[in-house]
Scaffold this motif. Structure first.
Motif, short mmCIF file in Angstrom:
data_model
loop_
_atom_site.label_atom_id
_atom_site.label_comp_id
_atom_site.label_asym_id
_atom_site.label_seq_id
_atom_site.Cartn_x
_atom_site.Cartn_y
_atom_site.Cartn_z
N GLY A 14 0.80 -1.21 0.00
CA GLY A 14 0.00 0.00 0.00
C GLY A 14 0.83 1.26 0.00
O GLY A 14 2.04 1.24 0.22
N ASP A 15 0.15 2.36 -0.26
CA ASP A 15 0.72 3.71 -0.11
C ASP A 15 -0.09 4.35 1.00
O ASP A 15 -1.25 4.73 0.80
CB ASP A 15 0.59 4.50 -1.42
N ILE A 16 0.50 4.46 2.18
CA ILE A 16 -0.28 4.88 3.35
C ILE A 16 0.11 6.28 3.83
O ILE A 16 -0.30 6.70 4.92
CB ILE A 16 -0.17 3.86 4.50
N HIS A 17 0.89 7.01 3.02
CA HIS A 17 1.12 8.44 3.28
C HIS A 17 0.97 9.14 1.94
O HIS A 17 1.94 9.37 1.22
CB HIS A 17 2.51 8.68 3.87
N SER A 18 -0.29 9.46 1.62
CA SER A 18 -0.59 10.07 0.33
C SER A 18 -1.72 11.08 0.50
O SER A 18 -2.80 10.72 0.96
CB SER A 18 -1.00 8.99 -0.68
N HIS A 19 -1.43 12.34 0.15
CA HIS A 19 -2.46 13.38 0.17
C HIS A 19 -3.20 13.35 -1.16
O HIS A 19 -2.59 13.51 -2.21
CB HIS A 19 -1.82 14.76 0.36
N LEU A 20 -4.51 13.13 -1.11
CA LEU A 20 -5.26 12.98 -2.35
C LEU A 20 -5.10 14.21 -3.24
O LEU A 20 -4.88 14.08 -4.45
CB LEU A 20 -6.73 12.73 -2.05
N ARG A 21 -5.21 15.38 -2.69
CA ARG A 21 -5.09 16.61 -3.49
C ARG A 21 -3.71 16.71 -4.14
O ARG A 21 -3.58 17.13 -5.29
CB ARG A 21 -5.36 17.83 -2.61
N GLY A 22 -2.69 16.31 -3.42
CA GLY A 22 -1.34 16.36 -3.96
C GLY A 22 -0.99 15.21 -4.86
O GLY A 22 0.05 15.22 -5.53
N ALA A 23 -1.86 14.18 -4.91
CA ALA A 23 -1.58 13.00 -5.73
C ALA A 23 -2.01 13.19 -7.18
O ALA A 23 -1.64 12.41 -8.04
CB ALA A 23 -2.28 11.78 -5.15
N ILE A 24 -2.80 14.23 -7.45
CA ILE A 24 -3.33 14.45 -8.80
C ILE A 24 -2.33 15.27 -9.61
O ILE A 24 -1.83 16.30 -9.15
CB ILE A 24 -4.68 15.20 -8.74
N TYR A 25 -2.06 14.81 -10.83
CA TYR A 25 -1.14 15.54 -11.71
C TYR A 25 -1.81 16.81 -12.24
O TYR A 25 -3.04 16.87 -12.41
CB TYR A 25 -0.72 14.63 -12.87
N ALA A 26 -0.99 17.82 -12.50
CA ALA A 26 -1.49 19.14 -12.92
C ALA A 26 -2.35 19.05 -14.17
O ALA A 26 -3.33 19.80 -14.32
CB ALA A 26 -0.31 20.08 -13.14
N GLU A 27 -2.00 18.17 -15.09
CA GLU A 27 -2.76 18.05 -16.33
C GLU A 27 -4.21 17.69 -16.06
O GLU A 27 -5.13 18.17 -16.76
CB GLU A 27 -2.12 17.00 -17.25
N SER A 28 -4.44 16.86 -15.05
CA SER A 28 -5.81 16.47 -14.71
C SER A 28 -6.58 17.65 -14.12
O SER A 28 -7.75 17.88 -14.46
CB SER A 28 -5.80 15.30 -13.73
N TRP A 29 -5.94 18.40 -13.22
CA TRP A 29 -6.61 19.58 -12.68
C TRP A 29 -7.02 20.53 -13.81
O TRP A 29 -8.13 21.08 -13.79
CB TRP A 29 -5.69 20.33 -11.72
N LEU A 30 -6.13 20.72 -14.77
CA LEU A 30 -6.41 21.64 -15.86
C LEU A 30 -7.55 21.13 -16.74
O LEU A 30 -8.44 21.89 -17.15
CB LEU A 30 -5.14 21.86 -16.69
N GLU A 31 -7.55 19.84 -17.03
CA GLU A 31 -8.63 19.26 -17.85
C GLU A 31 -9.98 19.41 -17.16
O GLU A 31 -10.98 19.78 -17.80
CB GLU A 31 -8.34 17.78 -18.10
N TRP A 32 -10.03 19.13 -15.86
CA TRP A 32 -11.29 19.26 -15.13
C TRP A 32 -11.73 20.72 -15.06
O TRP A 32 -12.93 21.02 -15.19
CB TRP A 32 -11.15 18.67 -13.73
N ALA A 33 -10.79 21.63 -14.84
CA ALA A 33 -11.13 23.05 -14.77
C ALA A 33 -11.71 23.54 -16.09
O ALA A 33 -12.68 24.30 -16.12
CB ALA A 33 -9.89 23.86 -14.39
N ALA A 34 -11.11 23.10 -17.19
CA ALA A 34 -11.62 23.49 -18.51
C ALA A 34 -13.03 22.96 -18.73
O ALA A 34 -13.92 23.66 -19.22
CB ALA A 34 -10.67 23.00 -19.60
#
Length: 530
Positions: free
Chosen positions: A71-91
């Motif tokens: 497992g990955d048990i130290h992972s911030h969900l907000r910080g786990a998303i790549y910038a390209e995905s944030w930009l696609e969703w924002a658009a």
């Protein structure tokens, strides 16, 4: 001369045959279970040899990606998303792009242009703007400059991200799919489900530092009255996000994504850079969620540990946790502690954070723990962590970027020497532009950790997870079945039915057996010289 050579060859063959016969006699005289044990160990050693070969022949990525990583048990969900995905969703959602930062923003006027901004869609379509946004929302292309450190570049990204609340499920699908591709079984994600709703309820509330009285003050006011609604809202959001994730990954269909097989749970994320009432309120809400929402397994404090309020109120925050733990009942606590180093803060602030997190804050796991060498009686603290099984979550790339700590200077060397349990994790893989496979590769190349220890780290990530139930390793029957490589016997199978954690650990062992059965140094068919 020729007869002499023939004689020597005959002697060599007889010796070889004699050794073979002796080996067969030893195997025949060995109990069946011991033979199985030996076979499992041999296969693991062969996997280790294949790892060395892969590292020397340009195949380390492929090896580590296929390696079952638990497992990955130290992972911030907000910080786990790549910038390209944030930009696609924002658009897609009609958000704006403030290119003066650059950052993604919600509309504050009738249009993005009215604020002097572009639409996120316009920014995405312009290659220069797209590049600038990706760099701004992550550490990509980061270069240290005067007055701008890796620490600054890392933490600045979070205020630049805006996303519709409906995208929580998209985020889960994103990280689950990535984990599934890497043979990861489990994600324990830090996320702040409820935050904006708390400001009108807690802003302006003054606390006294008498935590019992302060608890009554908060619970007898608007915050306490709203608690059932807040808990219900968080539970609704989690359920909707899970359903959206399953829909996006086609879970339950013939075309299900590998991410459907990744188990996901949450840690309640308390942002500590607020005034005491806001921090205490977040903790109280977390205690209620951990009691009523099965998906919420634990709590953690987040935001830079060197922040003004985080430093000022560190001991107060630990006391808050202690009061809730003592009076409302124990909960699972993992804490960012010791994510500091010389020069970032004054020396006195390096000497107590990890110990206080454990002894006052009831932390079962420590995130980062970089400053452990500066702690008062650090050797005694390390022995305590080893004896009590307090695990440290190791984030190699994050520690390098934020604190400039890596290689032999990383306290992982010390933790390993003192037998403190550890597991690799990513911290914020989207911001750092990494994944868990990358961290395993880095562990191997920088610290020359052998295969058996890589396997141990993967096991630790589930053993020290907050999944309910006893660990697989607490069952003697299951331990024996793991060692022999056998299917779960009746006694072990009965134990597995009592523990969600043990079931997932058993699945990891099955994946490790398959992996080790398949790892071989390939036979060379041709070379680049032909």
């Amino acid at each position: 001369m020729r007869d002499g050579k023939i004689s020597l060859i005959r002697q060599a063959v007889r010796a070889m045959l004699g050794g073979l016969v002796a080996s067969l006699l030893v195997v025949a005289a060995t109990p069946a279970g011991a033979q199985d044990d030996d076979q499992r160990a041999v296969k693991a050693r062969m996997a280790g040899s294949a790892l060395s070969w892969a590292a020397e022949n340009g195949r380390l990525r492929q090896f580590m990606e296929a390696f079952p990583k638990g497992g990955d048990i130290h992972s911030h969900l907000r910080g786990a998303i790549y910038a390209e995905s944030w930009l696609e969703w924002a658009a897609a959602d009609g958000l704006c792009a403030d290119m003066s930062v650059p950052a993604l923003r919600f509309k504050v006027k009738d249009s993005c242009a009215a604020s002097g901004w572009l639409t996120a869609g316009e920014a995405q379509a312009n290659e220069d703007h797209r590049r600038e946004l990706i760099n701004s929302l992550s550490n990509r292309s980061y270069v240290p400059t005067l007055n701008w450190s890796g620490h600054n570049d890392f933490f600045a990204t979070f205020a630049r991200i805006s996303a519709s609340p409906k995208r929580l499920g998209d985020q889960l699908a994103n990280v689950a799919a990535r984990a599934g591709r890497q043979n990861i079984l489990y994600l324990e994600l830090m996320e702040t489900i409820i935050l904006p709703e708390l400001f009108p309820l807690l802003s302006g509330v003054q606390l006294s530092s008498d935590l019992a009285a302060d608890y009554q003050t908060l619970m007898s006011g608007p915050f306490g009255q709203a608690m059932p609604t807040l808990v219900a809202s968080a539970r609704t959001q989690i359920a909707a996000a899970r359903a959206r994730k399953d829909q996006l990954l086609r879970c339950g269909t013939a075309n299900a994504d590998a991410g459907c097989g990744v188990k996901i749970r949450f840690l309640h994320q308390v942002i500590r850079e607020f005034e005491p009432a806001m921090v205490y309120g977040q903790m109280i809400l977390g205690w209620a969620l951990m009691k009523d929402e099965p998906m919420m397994l634990g709590m953690n404090l987040v935001a830079p540990e060197d922040g003004r309020v985080a430093l000022r109120d560190y001991k107060l925050h630990m006391r808050m946790i202690d009061h809730l733990y003592t009076n409302l009942g124990p909960r699972n606590v993992a804490l960012h502690a010791g994510e500091l180093t010389m020069g970032l803060v004054r020396p006195k602030q390096l000497t107590f954070h990890i110990r206080d997190a454990i002894e006052v804050g009831h932390a079962k796991r420590i995130g980062h723990g970089i400053a452990v060498g500066y702690e008062r009686d650090s050797e005694g603290l390390l022995k305590k962590m080893a004896q009590e099984g307090i695990m440290v979550e190791i984030n190699l790339t994050s520690n390098d970027t934020i604190l400039g700590v890596k290689g032999k200077d990383h306290p992982l060397v010390l933790y390993r020497d003192m037998l403190v349990p550890y597991a690799l994790s990513t911290d914020d893989e989207g911001v750092s532009r990494i994944d868990l496979t990358h961290e395993y590769m880095r562990l191997y190349t920088e610290h020359r950790v052998p295969y058996f220890e890589l396997r141990h780290s993967a096991r630790n990530s589930l053993t020290y997870s907050f999944l309910p139930g006893d660990s697989l390793w607490e069952s003697e029957a299951c331990k024996k079945d793991v060692e022999t490589g056998a299917q779960a016997g009746a006694e072990c199978a009965a134990f597995l039915e009592t523990s969600e954690k043990a079931k997932l650990q058993w699945e990891l062992e099955e994946r490790l057996r398959v992996f080790e059965d398949e790892r071989r140094i390939p036979e060379r068919k041709r070379t680049s010289f032909k």
